[in-house]
Structure formats: structure tokens, C-alpha cells
Design a protein around this motif. Structure first.
Motif, PDB file in Angstrom:
ATOM      1  N   GLN A 182      20.929  38.300 -32.301  1.00 54.10           N
ATOM      2  CA  GLN A 182      20.638  39.519 -31.541  1.00 54.10           C
ATOM      3  C   GLN A 182      19.894  40.510 -32.431  1.00 54.10           C
ATOM      4  O   GLN A 182      20.232  40.708 -33.596  1.00 54.10           O
ATOM      5  CB  GLN A 182      21.934  40.145 -31.017  1.00 54.10           C
ATOM      6  CG  GLN A 182      22.612  39.306 -29.934  1.00 54.10           C
ATOM      7  CD  GLN A 182      23.940  39.898 -29.502  1.00 54.10           C
ATOM      8  OE1 GLN A 182      24.935  39.740 -30.185  1.00 54.10           O
ATOM      9  NE2 GLN A 182      23.942  40.593 -28.374  1.00 54.10           N
ATOM     10  N   ASN A 227      27.510  42.126 -26.073  1.00 56.46           N
ATOM     11  CA  ASN A 227      27.539  40.713 -26.455  1.00 56.46           C
ATOM     12  C   ASN A 227      26.526  39.876 -25.685  1.00 56.46           C
ATOM     13  O   ASN A 227      26.187  38.769 -26.104  1.00 56.46           O
ATOM     14  CB  ASN A 227      28.942  40.142 -26.257  1.00 56.46           C
ATOM     15  CG  ASN A 227      29.957  40.733 -27.210  1.00 56.46           C
ATOM     16  OD1 ASN A 227      29.636  40.973 -28.368  1.00 56.46           O
ATOM     17  ND2 ASN A 227      31.174  40.983 -26.747  1.00 56.46           N
ATOM     18  N   GLN A 228      26.053  40.387 -24.546  1.00 58.45           N
ATOM     19  CA  GLN A 228      25.108  39.641 -23.709  1.00 58.45           C
ATOM     20  C   GLN A 228      23.661  40.045 -23.951  1.00 58.45           C
ATOM     21  O   GLN A 228      22.741  39.454 -23.375  1.00 58.45           O
ATOM     22  CB  GLN A 228      25.456  39.865 -22.228  1.00 58.45           C
ATOM     23  CG  GLN A 228      26.858  39.416 -21.850  1.00 58.45           C
ATOM     24  CD  GLN A 228      27.284  39.933 -20.486  1.00 58.45           C
ATOM     25  OE1 GLN A 228      26.502  40.563 -19.767  1.00 58.45           O
ATOM     26  NE2 GLN A 228      28.521  39.683 -20.114  1.00 58.45           N
ATOM     27  N   ARG A 260      31.317  44.577 -23.672  1.00 57.76           N
ATOM     28  CA  ARG A 260      31.023  43.245 -23.120  1.00 57.76           C
ATOM     29  C   ARG A 260      29.518  43.047 -22.954  1.00 57.76           C
ATOM     30  O   ARG A 260      28.992  41.976 -23.247  1.00 57.76           O
ATOM     31  CB  ARG A 260      31.742  43.046 -21.786  1.00 57.76           C
ATOM     32  CG  ARG A 260      33.244  42.840 -21.918  1.00 57.76           C
ATOM     33  CD  ARG A 260      33.815  42.149 -20.691  1.00 57.76           C
ATOM     34  NE  ARG A 260      33.581  42.911 -19.479  1.00 57.76           N
ATOM     35  CZ  ARG A 260      34.427  43.790 -18.977  1.00 57.76           C
ATOM     36  NH1 ARG A 260      35.578  44.042 -19.592  1.00 57.76           N
ATOM     37  NH2 ARG A 260      34.161  44.443 -17.855  1.00 57.76           N
ATOM     38  N   ARG A 261      28.828  44.083 -22.464  1.00 58.89           N
ATOM     39  CA  ARG A 261      27.392  43.951 -22.258  1.00 58.89           C
ATOM     40  C   ARG A 261      26.638  43.852 -23.581  1.00 58.89           C
ATOM     41  O   ARG A 261      25.579  43.219 -23.655  1.00 58.89           O
ATOM     42  CB  ARG A 261      26.867  45.128 -21.435  1.00 58.89           C
ATOM     43  CG  ARG A 261      27.397  45.194 -20.007  1.00 58.89           C
ATOM     44  CD  ARG A 261      27.203  43.879 -19.258  1.00 58.89           C
ATOM     45  NE  ARG A 261      25.820  43.620 -18.944  1.00 58.89           N
ATOM     46  CZ  ARG A 261      25.228  43.982 -17.812  1.00 58.89           C
ATOM     47  NH1 ARG A 261      25.923  44.618 -16.874  1.00 58.89           N
ATOM     48  NH2 ARG A 261      23.968  43.708 -17.599  1.00 58.89           N
ATOM     49  N   SER A 301      19.968  40.642 -25.717  1.00 55.45           N
ATOM     50  CA  SER A 301      19.056  40.063 -26.712  1.00 55.45           C
ATOM     51  C   SER A 301      18.679  41.118 -27.745  1.00 55.45           C
ATOM     52  O   SER A 301      18.484  40.807 -28.923  1.00 55.45           O
ATOM     53  CB  SER A 301      17.791  39.539 -26.027  1.00 55.45           C
ATOM     54  OG  SER A 301      18.072  38.455 -25.183  1.00 55.45           O
TER      55      SER A 301
END
Length: 471
Positions: A328, A295-296, A292-293, A298
Motif C-alpha cells: 500500500q 486495509n482495503q 477497516r477501509r 491501494s
């Protein structure tokens, strides 16, 4: 605007000084009513005076310094008095209550800055820059906020708006003389101007992701399979034993996060659980959180252990990265580069292998050059820092151009760009001037909203309610 407002301008807590600010038509007279010293009504603007604050019973509450600012040459454009007190929560509370009893009104969040805007001391974009300046937590974020506060953004927005007004005026003049079939606006020239404006607007809107990341701290996820050196790298970057380092696979099971500044840019480094197939329920929870992290983030630092089978690591890398967003940045890192048996030729061989895999897989993400490091021996961290700085700004140069950081500005620019794009399409199609002018007016309105030339009470309430009380 007819009342005099008061609020502490410094946060609660222990310290040497606290400031209470008064602003409004009765600021000086109300301040004088609790002041023992040279009468403030006789003092000039931008002067500082030593005296005492006394209550209704003539008791001294504190020895203090009063600073007088006379409108319109003050922050709010009104008469302002600031009391510098000793930082006692009791003193601050008592003096504030005393001023309220003398006729002042408690300031709402952001009311001082709102009055500065309404009195023409700053535009809306500059006022929002004040809030960003207070919240800035890195050199780069501070610089962006200072640009906004000093009106650099507003100057750029106003220049764009003036060009749009020029376009609209030529088209509307043409409409006034439509019966004479006179064309005041050279369509070829209008298309050139609109195209140039659209390029500038698009450049600004495209800078938002970079500006926002710099403002809030660039999120960087450290990822890879178990035991590739993720926690060791986190500790080396932070120069602290933040994460437990162990040879046992699956040691890191939860997200470990901390920040550090590199060349003025704040990075939020996130150490994650090693990505692999596991039958351990607790470890699988950590792995799911890691995904999940990712995907967040940069930027993703993908670590590869050259002493472990490369095929498994590359397969996991490909399977994970293909689901990430195309904007990303991915930085592949070879760890343990100084381990026994890792000669320069061996490392170069791994480079070639990875380069071949990346080329054949054609991953959608932006894969940056491979870096080799030994975090335990502080080898290669300088190159990593340089690459992180480059990846955080992309093709934008914060030293030479503006970066958008405000979500409201981004939204208004998006709307302005859409309207101008429609107008440009109408020009190229040879449409009637009235349709083109309508779209240009809409674009102009969006740019006017940026600096507050056109605004609403609801918008002002939304913006200034997020300010702290006393600012």
C-alpha cells in the motif's frame, strides 16, 4: 450452434433506439418473416435497409432499420440480422416475442460472444476483453480493455506458449533418442530461455494489482486525526460539497465515498472519520469503519495539520500504518500550508521533522514524498494529482507495457510460472529430461487455457454466464 438465437442488445430504459439481434443459420429467413421491405435474403452482407416490422395480423409494429451481416464475416461468424427500433419497452418486447414465435430461441447470457469464440472469430482472452470494454468507466480502463479485445494480450500469451512448446519439443525429442544418449537440447540455452520466459510471466503477474485497481477504480483513503482537513480535501478533489466541513472535531462519523478521473485513471476517494481515542459510541463506530477501509486501500493520503501538535499526529500515523500491507502506498500531506504563520521556512522545518521520524521508524509501507497543500485555496492539488497518478501505476508504464486485469488470467499465469520455476530448477540441477518436460507441458497447458486453445465446457459456462444477454 444449430439454432438461431435472439435477444435485445441494448439495455432497458428510455432512449432513442433499441437493437434486437438475431444470429444463426435461420437468422435471415426468420427476420424476413416479420419484415416488410426489400427481402433481406436478397441483400448483401454489411448492408442497411429501411422497412417495417409486421406481426401475424399484418399490423405494423414499428418502422425500423435492418442491418444484414452474412457469415462468416460477422461478429458471431454466423448470419446475423440486427433491427434498430424505436426505444419503447413495448415494441422491444413485442418484436422479441414475435421472433421467438417465428422459430428463434432466446439467447443465453454471453451466447453471441460465445459463438464468436467457438466459430474462431476471437479467442477467449479477447472475448473477455469485450465484457471489460462494456464495463470500462475510465480512459485507462478503456485502453486496457481495448488491448485485450484487439488481441494484444493474446499475442503476448501465444508468444510465451510457443516458446514453451519449443522447449518441450526439444526435450521430448531427446527422450525419443534416450537410448542413444543424444542430447538435442543445449541445457545452457534452455536455462537462458526458461529464465527469460519466467521474467516475462512474473512481470505480468506482478502487474495484476495495478491493472485491477485501474480497471475497478483505485481506492484512495483520506485519513488522519480529526480536523486536519480530510473533508475539505475530498470536496476539493471532487469539486463538490460532498462532505460537511466543520471546525468541530468528529464531524465526519461515517464513510463518504465518491469517484473522479485524474489523467484518465478513475480514483475512488474515501473520506473517513478522524482517528483518535473517543468515548463517543457513534464516533467509535465510524473510527472502526475507517480502520477497516484503510486495509482495503491501494493508496492512503495521510493528512497532517501543521498548526496542531505534531507528536500526537505522528504517533497515530505510526500506530495505524504499521498494520497495513507493504504494497500500500502512503502519501503524507501537510494541510493548511497557507495558514497565517505558515511561512516557507516553517513548512520546510515540518518536512525535516517528518522525514526524520519516517527514517527512524522505518515503516514497512511505501512512503512517497511529502506534499503540502491548501485544499480551501486550491494550492498543491496539481502536485497531489501527479503523485496519485504515479502511485496508482507504481513502476509499471501502462503506455508501454501490458497490465493484467483478469483474475482468471492471473491464476493461469501463476500456475504457469510455478511449473516453469520447477522446470528451471530441474534444468539447473541436471535432472532427467522427462521430469523437465512434464513441468513445461503443465506450464504450456496453463497458457493455452488463457486464450482458450485448451478449455472445457464448464470454463466457458463460467466465463460467458457473466456477460450481459445480447452480447
Amino acid at each position: 450452434m444449430t439454432t438461431t438465437i435472439v435477444a435485445p442488445a441494448t439495455p432497458q430504459g428510455k432512449g432513442a433506439l433499441a437493437i434486437i439481434r438475431l444470429s444463426g443459420p435461420e437468422a435471415i429467413s426468420i427476420a424476413d418473416s416479420i419484415w416488410k421491405g426489400t427481402p433481406l435474403k436478397d441483400c448483401g452482407s454489411h448492408t442497411v435497409h429501411l422497412g417495417y416490422i409486421i406481426d401475424e395480423s399484418n399490423n405494423i409494429l414499428d418502422q425500423t432499420v435492418a442491418t444484414v451481416f452474412r457469415g462468416p464475416n460477422s461478429f458471431t461468424g454466423e448470419d446475423v440480422v440486427e433491427f434498430s427500433l424505436h426505444c419503447s419497452s413495448w415494441i422491444v418486447r413485442e418484436v422479441t416475442n414475435l421472433l421467438l414465435r417465428k422459430g428463434a430461441h432466446a439467447a443465453e447470457p454471453g451466447e453471441f460472444s460465445r459463438r464468436a469464440f467457438l466459430n474462431g472469430r476471437m479467442d477467449l482472452a479477447s472475448a473477455e476483453g469485450v465484457a471489460d470494454l462494456i464495463a470500462s468507466s475510465s480512459k485507462a480502463a478503456h485502453k486496457l480493455a481495448m488491448q485485450q479485445t484487439r488481441g494484444v494480450f493474446s499475442k503476448e500469451f501465444n508468444e510465451l506458449r510457443d516458446k514453451l512448446i519449443e522447449l518441450a519439443s526439444l526435450l521430448e525429442l531427446e527422450l525419443d533418442f534416450s537410448e542413444e544418449d543424444v542430447e538435442f537440447a543445449d541445457r545452457t540455452r534452455l536455462i537462458e530461455i526458461a529464465t527469460l520466459l519466467l521474467l516475462k510471466i512474473d512481470r505480468l503477474t506482478n502487474s495484476y494489482a495495478t491493472g485491477r485497481a485501474i480497471k475497478e477504480g483505485v481506492p484512495v483513503v483520506i485519513a488522519g486525526m480529526p480536523n486536519v482537513g480530510k473533508s475539505t480535501l475530498l470536496n476539493a478533489l471532487l469539486q463538490d460539497d460532498k462532505a460537511i466541513v466543520s471546525d468541530i472535531p468528529g464531524t465526519t462519523r461515517d464513510i463518504i465515498e465518491d469517484t473522479c478521473e485524474i489523467d484518465g485513471v478513475l480514483f475512488r476517494f474515501i473520506d473517513t472519520a478522524g482517528l483518535r481515542e473517543s468515548y463517543d459510541k457513534i464516533e467509535n463506530i465510524g473510527i472502526e469503519r475507517a480502520r477497516r477501509r484503510l486495509n482495503q486501500a491501494s493508496i492512503v493520503l495521510w493528512l497532517i495539520d501543521p498548526l496542531s501538535p505534531l507528536s500526537d499526529q505522528i504517533s497515530e500515523m505510526n500506530a495505524t500504518l504499521k498494520d497495513l500491507d507493504s504494497d500500500q502506498k502512503i502519501i503524507p500531506i501537510i494541510t493548511k500550508a497557507s495558514a497565517p504563520g505558515m511561512s516557507e521556512s516553517a513548512v520546510e522545518g515540518i518536512h525535516k521533522y517528518l522525514d526524520a521520524v519516517f527514517s527512524s521508524e522505518k515503516l514497512p509501507n511505501d512512503i512517497l514524498p511529502i506534499i503540502k497543500i491548501s485544499a480551501a485555496e486550491n494550492i498543491g492539488l496539481g502536485s497531489l494529482s501527479d503523485t496519485l497518478k504515479k502511485a496508482s501505476t507504481g513502476d509499471f508504464d501502462p503506455e508501454k507495457e501490458l497490465l493484467l486485469t483478469n483474475a482468471r488470467h492471473y491464476s493461469d499465469l501463476i500456475h504457469a510460472g510455478e511449473a516453469l520455476r520447477r522446470a528451471l530448477s530441474q534444468m539447473q540441477a541436471g535432472s532427467s529430461a522427462d521430469f523437465i518436460a512434464m513441468d513445461i507441458r503443465e506450464a504450456t497447458s496453463s497458457l493455452s487455457s488463457l486464450t482458450g486453445t485448451i478449455t472445457t465446457p464448464d470454463l466457458l459456462n463460467s466465463i460467458f454466464s457473466n456477460f450481459c444477454i445480447g452480447k
